[in-house]
Design a protein around this motif. Sequence first.
Motif, short mmCIF file in Angstrom:
data_model
loop_
_atom_site.label_atom_id
_atom_site.label_comp_id
_atom_site.label_asym_id
_atom_site.label_seq_id
_atom_site.Cartn_x
_atom_site.Cartn_y
_atom_site.Cartn_z
N PHE A 94 -1.18 3.18 -6.91
CA PHE A 94 -0.85 1.87 -7.45
C PHE A 94 -1.03 0.83 -6.35
O PHE A 94 -0.80 1.12 -5.18
N ALA A 95 -1.42 -0.37 -6.74
CA ALA A 95 -1.44 -1.51 -5.82
C ALA A 95 -1.31 -2.78 -6.65
O ALA A 95 -1.83 -2.86 -7.77
N GLY A 96 -0.63 -3.76 -6.10
CA GLY A 96 -0.29 -4.94 -6.88
C GLY A 96 -1.44 -5.87 -7.20
O GLY A 96 -1.75 -6.12 -8.37
N HIS A 97 -2.11 -6.41 -6.17
CA HIS A 97 -3.13 -7.42 -6.48
C HIS A 97 -4.32 -6.82 -7.21
O HIS A 97 -4.90 -7.48 -8.09
N PRO A 98 -4.72 -5.54 -6.99
CA PRO A 98 -5.78 -4.97 -7.82
C PRO A 98 -5.41 -4.90 -9.31
O PRO A 98 -6.25 -5.17 -10.17
N CYS A 99 -4.15 -4.56 -9.60
CA CYS A 99 -3.75 -4.45 -11.01
C CYS A 99 -3.68 -5.83 -11.68
O CYS A 99 -4.10 -5.99 -12.83
N ALA A 154 9.04 -0.76 -8.71
CA ALA A 154 9.00 -0.92 -7.26
C ALA A 154 8.78 0.41 -6.55
O ALA A 154 8.16 0.46 -5.49
N GLU A 155 9.26 1.52 -7.15
CA GLU A 155 9.09 2.82 -6.48
C GLU A 155 7.64 3.27 -6.42
O GLU A 155 7.30 4.21 -5.70
N TRP A 156 6.77 2.62 -7.19
CA TRP A 156 5.34 2.94 -7.12
C TRP A 156 4.69 2.33 -5.88
O TRP A 156 3.59 2.73 -5.50
N ALA A 157 5.32 1.34 -5.29
CA ALA A 157 4.73 0.65 -4.14
C ALA A 157 4.86 1.50 -2.88
O ALA A 157 5.87 2.18 -2.69
N PRO A 158 3.86 1.47 -2.00
CA PRO A 158 3.98 2.19 -0.73
C PRO A 158 5.19 1.66 0.05
O PRO A 158 5.47 0.46 0.05
N GLY A 160 0.96 -7.82 -3.79
CA GLY A 160 1.83 -7.71 -4.95
C GLY A 160 2.84 -6.59 -4.84
O GLY A 160 3.98 -6.71 -5.32
N ALA A 161 2.45 -5.46 -4.23
CA ALA A 161 3.37 -4.33 -4.11
C ALA A 161 4.58 -4.71 -3.25
O ALA A 161 5.72 -4.33 -3.56
N ALA A 162 4.36 -5.44 -2.17
CA ALA A 162 5.48 -5.87 -1.34
C ALA A 162 6.37 -6.85 -2.09
O ALA A 162 7.60 -6.84 -1.95
N ALA A 163 5.76 -7.72 -2.91
CA ALA A 163 6.55 -8.65 -3.72
C ALA A 163 7.45 -7.90 -4.70
O ALA A 163 8.58 -8.31 -4.97
N LEU A 164 6.94 -6.78 -5.25
CA LEU A 164 7.77 -5.93 -6.11
C LEU A 164 9.01 -5.44 -5.36
O LEU A 164 10.13 -5.50 -5.87
N LEU A 165 8.80 -4.92 -4.15
CA LEU A 165 9.90 -4.37 -3.37
C LEU A 165 10.93 -5.46 -3.02
O LEU A 165 12.14 -5.23 -3.11
N LEU A 166 10.45 -6.62 -2.63
CA LEU A 166 11.37 -7.69 -2.26
C LEU A 166 12.16 -8.17 -3.48
O LEU A 166 13.36 -8.44 -3.38
N THR A 167 11.50 -8.26 -4.63
CA THR A 167 12.18 -8.68 -5.85
C THR A 167 13.25 -7.68 -6.25
O THR A 167 14.36 -8.06 -6.65
N PRO A 208 14.56 -5.57 -17.30
CA PRO A 208 15.49 -4.47 -17.57
C PRO A 208 14.87 -3.11 -17.26
O PRO A 208 13.66 -2.93 -17.31
N GLY A 209 15.72 -2.15 -16.93
CA GLY A 209 15.28 -0.78 -16.75
C GLY A 209 14.54 -0.51 -15.45
O GLY A 209 13.84 0.49 -15.35
N GLY A 210 14.70 -1.39 -14.46
CA GLY A 210 14.06 -1.15 -13.17
C GLY A 210 12.63 -1.63 -13.07
O GLY A 210 11.94 -1.35 -12.08
N TRP A 211 12.14 -2.37 -14.07
CA TRP A 211 10.79 -2.91 -14.03
C TRP A 211 10.80 -4.28 -13.37
O TRP A 211 11.81 -4.99 -13.37
N VAL A 212 9.64 -4.65 -12.80
CA VAL A 212 9.48 -5.96 -12.17
C VAL A 212 8.15 -6.55 -12.61
O VAL A 212 7.13 -5.85 -12.60
#
Length: 225
Positions: A70-75, A109-113, A181-188, A211-215
């Motif tokens: 997974f990666a944020g900006h590619p998705c 967020a757990e998908w992010a490195p 994007g992945a880092a933004a997930l973790l920070l959020t 809800p449910g741990g999604w960002v």
Amino acid sequence: MSNYDVLRVFCGPGGGYGNELAVVREGSVMPEREERQAFAAKLGFSETVFVDDPERGVIDIYTPTLRLPFAGHPCVGVGWLLDVPELVTPAGVIGVRLDGEFSWIEARAEWAPPRTLRQYGSAAEIDALPVQAPGVGAPPTPFGQWGRVYAWAWEDEAAGRVRARAFPGRDDGIDEDEATGAAALLLTQQLGRALNIVQGVGSQMLTAPQPGGWVEVGGRVRLER
């Protein structure tokens, strides 16, 4: 060389900045992982995406040196390009929506490195951080021992405005990520609130916990070529 598109993802309000992304729309022309990895290394973008099924949104993501589940900006970029309701990655199924000038994904967020989220006292301190050469065994830096570091500070805490820079710690010529994007997930997830992040020179990302741990992470996407 295979045909590919180049997108710019997480652009600023004027359409500039953002992180470049290569997208091979016909992944079948390069089916083997070794081929894909070599091609991503040759292109040299922070990420290259191979589309294996454009209707179902099945994608495969590579940096110049490794494959990512997974990666944020590619998705965000591929979701905009394919205009599909979801993307299928090795990490899981990612929701996609387009809302005016912004393309959004919904991921976990757990998908992010993993990376170090390091808070500083001001946006000026973030701007002043030197770019560090990556590599195992590098000498200590302002961040401590080298690794993936997301340096951030509040610009306006009440409004959720953040100034950030990302140092990926990869020995592949990419010393700093313009938009991550992945880092933004973790920070959020850590802060538990919606954020408006300016990263790098002038890239912009919007986020919102769900809800449910999604960002959700959203940004502007532009087709470069």
